[in-house]
Design an enzyme around this catalytic site. Structure first.
Site, mmCIF file in Angstrom:
data_model
loop_
_atom_site.group_PDB
_atom_site.id
_atom_site.type_symbol
_atom_site.label_atom_id
_atom_site.label_comp_id
_atom_site.label_asym_id
_atom_site.label_seq_id
_atom_site.Cartn_x
_atom_site.Cartn_y
_atom_site.Cartn_z
ATOM 1 N N ASP A 162 -3.375 94.068 57.711
ATOM 2 C CA ASP A 162 -3.195 94.379 59.139
ATOM 3 C C ASP A 162 -1.855 93.958 59.740
ATOM 4 O O ASP A 162 -1.811 93.453 60.871
ATOM 5 C CB ASP A 162 -4.336 93.747 59.953
ATOM 6 C CG ASP A 162 -5.710 94.277 59.558
ATOM 7 O OD1 ASP A 162 -5.790 95.133 58.659
ATOM 8 O OD2 ASP A 162 -6.716 93.819 60.136
ATOM 9 N N LYS B 179 -9.564 100.523 58.000
ATOM 10 C CA LYS B 179 -10.890 99.915 58.165
ATOM 11 C C LYS B 179 -11.202 99.778 59.645
ATOM 12 O O LYS B 179 -10.295 99.768 60.478
ATOM 13 C CB LYS B 179 -10.932 98.543 57.486
ATOM 14 C CG LYS B 179 -9.957 97.556 58.097
ATOM 15 C CD LYS B 179 -10.003 96.217 57.409
ATOM 16 C CE LYS B 179 -9.007 95.241 58.008
ATOM 17 N NZ LYS B 179 -9.263 94.896 59.411
ATOM 18 N N CYS C 169 -9.018 88.448 59.893
ATOM 19 C CA CYS C 169 -9.106 89.437 58.813
ATOM 20 C C CYS C 169 -8.610 88.905 57.470
ATOM 21 O O CYS C 169 -9.136 89.303 56.423
ATOM 22 C CB CYS C 169 -8.376 90.713 59.219
ATOM 23 S SG CYS C 169 -9.251 91.571 60.563
HETATM 24 C C1 VGL Z 1 -8.113 91.414 63.611
HETATM 25 C C2 VGL Z 1 -9.138 90.866 65.579
HETATM 26 C C3 VGL Z 1 -9.587 92.154 65.736
HETATM 27 C C4 VGL Z 1 -7.273 90.967 62.436
HETATM 28 C C5 VGL Z 1 -8.553 92.712 63.745
HETATM 29 O O1 VGL Z 1 -6.624 91.835 61.807
HETATM 30 O O2 VGL Z 1 -7.264 89.748 62.128
HETATM 31 N N1 VGL Z 1 -8.420 90.493 64.520
HETATM 32 N N2 VGL Z 1 -9.287 93.071 64.809
#
Ligand code: VGL
Ligand code: ZN
Length: 214
Positions: free
Chosen positions: A20, A116, A161
């Protein structure tokens, strides 16, 4: 230190997993992780060094269950977020700037881009299993078909994540190393990131700085 590499680490192929690293988690993004953008040059070096690499993208539809009001779709009353229901500001909406990779990230080097969190009623922190803990992203199968048994994990955010992906990687039988200078934490409570790293180490994750890997 090469001499301290575990047997497991040398057994089978290795892959890099970058979680991410997207505009919304960097400076100026909707859910900026402090210092998130700082890891981009280092992640580029890691991408150069690993022939097998995966970039993940948090990739939510508008009105996703993890978005807090007023972003959450009020017609969606299904509490399926796996504990993340209404937890976050709107972020990483599929096809928007926030969901894109930062300009400086050499995303073209990655072998696989995995998205995802695309189901409206279900969130996915982990790159392997969604938050219902049943739905698979297919990543474990992809890695196993390539003979990968050890993964190096970098990206955002350490306490969400990244943590979830490392825990699932370990549970699915991969050897896992966290690249400790190529991750950053949300730290909603001070120390969350460091606590997550301690927890991962206790579960068998190797913690290494990039200079011990590159
Ligand atoms: C994430 C919060 C919401 C992350 C993703 O990538 O850590 N955190 N969605
Ligand atoms: Zn998300």
């Amino acid at each position: 230190m090469a001499g301290t590499r575990s047997l497991l680490e040398n057994d089978g192929r290795r892959a890099l997993l970058v979680i991410d690293l997207q505009n919304d988690f960097c400076r100026g993004g909707a859910l900026a992780v402090p210092g998130g953008e700082d890891i981009i040059p280092l992640v580029n070096e890691l991408l150069k060094a690993f022939p097998i690499s995966v970039l993940t993208q948090d990739w939510h539809p508008k009105g996703h269950c993890s978005f807090a009001p007023p972003f959450k779709d009020i017609r969606d009353s299904i509490a399926g977020g796996g504990g993340t229901e209404g937890s976050w500001p709107e972020h990483c909406v599929a096809g928007t700037w926030g969901a894109d990779f930062p300009l400086g990230l050499e995303s073209w080097r990655a072998r696989l881009i995995l998205r995802k969190g695309s189901r409206p009623d279900l969130d996915s922190y982990s790159a392997f299993l969604e938050n219902d803990r049943i739905s698979t992203t297919g990543l474990a199968g992809w890695l196993k078909e390539l003979g990968v048994s050890f993964i190096y994990v970098a990206g955002l955010a350490t306490d969400y994540c990244v943590r979830a992906s490392v825990l699932d990687g370990l549970a699915l039988g991969f050897g896992v190393c966290l690249v400790s200078d190529a991750v950053r934490a949300v730290d909603a409570s001070p120390g969350d990131g460091d606590r997550a790293i301690g927890e991962l180490a206790a579960r068998g994750c190797i913690i290494r700085r990039s200079e011990e890997i590159l």
